[in-house]
Design an enzyme around this catalytic site. Sequence first.
Site, PDB file in Angstrom:
ATOM      1  N   TYR A   8      -1.495  -1.772  10.805  1.00 14.46           N
ATOM      2  CA  TYR A   8      -1.520  -1.968   9.420  1.00 14.46           C
ATOM      3  C   TYR A   8      -0.364  -1.448   8.533  1.00 14.46           C
ATOM      4  O   TYR A   8       0.128  -1.965   7.860  1.00 14.46           O
ATOM      5  CB  TYR A   8      -2.914  -1.208   8.836  1.00 14.46           C
ATOM      6  CG  TYR A   8      -3.205  -1.355   7.491  1.00 14.46           C
ATOM      7  CD1 TYR A   8      -3.320  -2.503   6.849  1.00 14.46           C
ATOM      8  CD2 TYR A   8      -3.059  -0.354   6.582  1.00 14.46           C
ATOM      9  CE1 TYR A   8      -3.699  -2.882   5.383  1.00 14.46           C
ATOM     10  CE2 TYR A   8      -3.228  -0.258   5.429  1.00 14.46           C
ATOM     11  CZ  TYR A   8      -3.684  -1.355   4.974  1.00 14.46           C
ATOM     12  OH  TYR A   8      -3.649  -1.369   3.374  1.00 14.46           O
ATOM     13  N   SER A  17       0.905  -1.096  -0.064  1.00  8.15           N
ATOM     14  CA  SER A  17       0.158  -0.045   0.041  1.00  8.15           C
ATOM     15  C   SER A  17       0.845   1.116   0.127  1.00  8.15           C
ATOM     16  O   SER A  17       2.008   1.114   0.426  1.00  8.15           O
ATOM     17  CB  SER A  17      -1.006  -0.098   1.247  1.00  8.15           C
ATOM     18  OG  SER A  17      -1.327   1.108   1.325  1.00  8.15           O
TER      19      SER A  17
END
Length: 258
Positions: free
Chosen positions: A152, A139
């Site tokens: 995360y 990401s």
Amino acid sequence: MTRYALITGASSGIGLAMAEALARRGRNLILVARQRDLLETIALELTQRFGVEVLFRACDLGEPLRLSGFLLELEDGAHQIDLLVNAAGIGTCGPFLAQEWSAEQDLIDLNILALTRLCHTVGNLMAIQGGGQILNIASVAAFQPGPWMSTYYASKAYVLHFSEGLREEVKKAGVKVSVLCPGPTRTAFFRTAQLQVNVDNLMSPEEVALYTVRALAKNRAVITPGFSNRLWTLSPRLVSRWLARQISGYINKKYCPR
């Protein structure tokens, strides 16, 4: 022997979009996700639309015992895998100390442990057969710390750095490794992570997948669809780490549930 692309997290989002994009190009597939009924429907649809062979395996890769069983099946070598797409992943949102530990453990088990073990098992199989390609999905979050989504962000930083390191290690064995770093994408991720984001203006998973398969053909190391997303990956180099923390923390706190 028939060759397959193995895609985890294939029942929705980027994983599903990658499955369709690859099937459209004539690739046979092995789809992995938790929901057997949904996988069966997807496999039938892709077979009918594109005339490719689509196998599926219902497996919760975040469960270590089930993951081990699945890896043993892969090691049996019944199917030759020349592309691995590690798309399975989850997120949590909110103050770390307020999270249930089980949710944080699930994130680590899936985003880090399962991805790494799949790379190890399938990477070894690819090296033995003389080559293959691995795509890990990280990401834009991988490029900076992310208060209120600390675990995360850290898991995606691991995926980015692990993938780049592995790429150098295995290239002489004919194995290519790329890492996809998408920005916010119109998927169910925001709902499952309880992020209160309007997804209407975000890139679609189909757009991300189309960009990605083209970049894979060019053996790109780090794949970031969208100009604004590529600009975002550069921002931590242009500002102090203190400011990068403050910016990402402000954004995450704004969209996390109160």
